[in-house]
Design a protein around this motif. Structure first.
Motif, PDB file in Angstrom:
ATOM      1  N   SER A 124       0.864  -1.174   0.000  1.00 43.04           N
ATOM      2  CA  SER A 124       0.000   0.000   0.000  1.00 43.04           C
ATOM      3  C   SER A 124       0.902   1.225   0.000  1.00 43.04           C
ATOM      4  O   SER A 124       2.106   1.133   0.266  1.00 43.04           O
ATOM      5  CB  SER A 124      -0.940  -0.003   1.211  1.00 43.04           C
ATOM      6  N   PHE A 125       0.326   2.381  -0.281  1.00 40.77           N
ATOM      7  CA  PHE A 125       1.128   3.554  -0.599  1.00 40.77           C
ATOM      8  C   PHE A 125       0.789   4.745   0.294  1.00 40.77           C
ATOM      9  O   PHE A 125      -0.380   5.044   0.533  1.00 40.77           O
ATOM     10  CB  PHE A 125       0.941   3.931  -2.072  1.00 40.77           C
ATOM     11  N   ARG A 126       1.852   5.409   0.763  1.00 41.56           N
ATOM     12  CA  ARG A 126       1.688   6.610   1.607  1.00 41.56           C
ATOM     13  C   ARG A 126       1.207   7.801   0.796  1.00 41.56           C
ATOM     14  O   ARG A 126       0.625   8.722   1.347  1.00 41.56           O
ATOM     15  CB  ARG A 126       3.024   6.955   2.273  1.00 41.56           C
ATOM     16  N   THR A 127       1.467   7.786  -0.484  1.00 40.21           N
ATOM     17  CA  THR A 127       0.915   8.788  -1.384  1.00 40.21           C
ATOM     18  C   THR A 127       0.937   8.229  -2.795  1.00 40.21           C
ATOM     19  O   THR A 127       1.744   7.352  -3.122  1.00 40.21           O
ATOM     20  CB  THR A 127       1.680  10.129  -1.322  1.00 40.21           C
ATOM     21  N   ILE A 128       0.033   8.742  -3.618  1.00 38.12           N
ATOM     22  CA  ILE A 128       0.046   8.492  -5.057  1.00 38.12           C
ATOM     23  C   ILE A 128       0.100   9.853  -5.735  1.00 38.12           C
ATOM     24  O   ILE A 128      -0.659  10.760  -5.388  1.00 38.12           O
ATOM     25  CB  ILE A 128      -1.206   7.727  -5.517  1.00 38.12           C
ATOM     26  N   ARG A 129       1.022  10.016  -6.669  1.00 38.04           N
ATOM     27  CA  ARG A 129       1.105  11.233  -7.475  1.00 38.04           C
ATOM     28  C   ARG A 129       0.959  10.812  -8.936  1.00 38.04           C
ATOM     29  O   ARG A 129       1.614   9.869  -9.379  1.00 38.04           O
ATOM     30  CB  ARG A 129       2.435  11.960  -7.254  1.00 38.04           C
TER      31      ARG A 129
END
Length: 215
Positions: A124-129
């Motif tokens: 899972s990801f702390r942010t997606i840009r």
């Protein structure tokens, strides 16, 4: 590029490697780009708006650049957060090769340039840009977002840049109606004909503190 598109998996057009100068993460850099990828001659306007209107990335954890192209967002995140692991995801093999070349030339060892199916499913990801590939069509775009936005960590955000006249407002409405409950979407900035959309994944308990590695 002939019949090639930047979202073609294996472009048939000539590679035509070239070096360009760009400003990323407050640094003037020289990077390699090529034909058959998105915006090979410059940092495109949408990505520039995204980079200028999003907060600093988390200092650790897994961070996702969705639709990486030759890597401006991934390189920026890797420079700003050397203890994070950056996942540069694209369907274009040539683009991924450019990300790897550019990371190596800049001495960045925290970028994984990967096809979508090669990203471990448990991450899972702390942010997606993302400067998402709007021109793939609405169904493909929606499928892309339905696949990746749920992989945000709790209390984490995705930041998308979308051109106003290519459906930014309708995309915002679709996100708001699709990712319910537990999500919210806001327009946080506009610039040069682009919208910045922030998609928040809520949840309890809060996301655990970020553990830095390699310090």
């Amino acid at each position: 590029m002939g019949s090639d598109h930047y979202f073609t998996a294996a472009p048939a057009s000539p590679e035509n490697l070239r070096r360009i100068r760009v400003s990323l993460a407050g640094r003037e850099l020289e990077v390699t780009t090529a034909g058959g990828v998105f915006s090979p001659d410059r940092l495109d306007a949408g990505t520039a708006v995204l980079l200028a209107n999003t907060p600093p990335v988390p200092p650790g954890g897994n961070l996702l650049d969705l639709g990486s192209g030759w890597g401006p967002v991934s390189l920026s995140m890797a420079l700003a957060a050397p203890h994070a692991t950056i996942w540069a995801v694209d369907v274009n093999e040539r683009a991924l090769d450019l990300v790897r070349r550019n990371a190596a030339s800049l001495g960045l060892t925290n970028i994984n340039a990967s096809l979508p199916d090669d990203v471990p499913e448990h991450l899972s990801f702390r942010t997606i840009r993302s400067n998402p590939p709007i021109r793939v069509g609405k169904n493909e775009l929606h499928g892309l977002l339905e696949r990746w936005i749920p992989r945000l960590d709790e209390r984490s955000d995705a930041w998308l840049v979308v051109q106003r006249n290519l459906g930014a407002d309708s995309l915002q409405r679709w996100i708001g109606s699709t990712f319910q409950p537990g999500y919210s979407v806001f327009r946080t900035a506009t610039g040069k004909g682009y919208r910045i959309l922030k998609v928040r994944k809520h949840g309890t308990p809060p996301t655990e503190p970020i553990a830095l590695t390699g310090i």
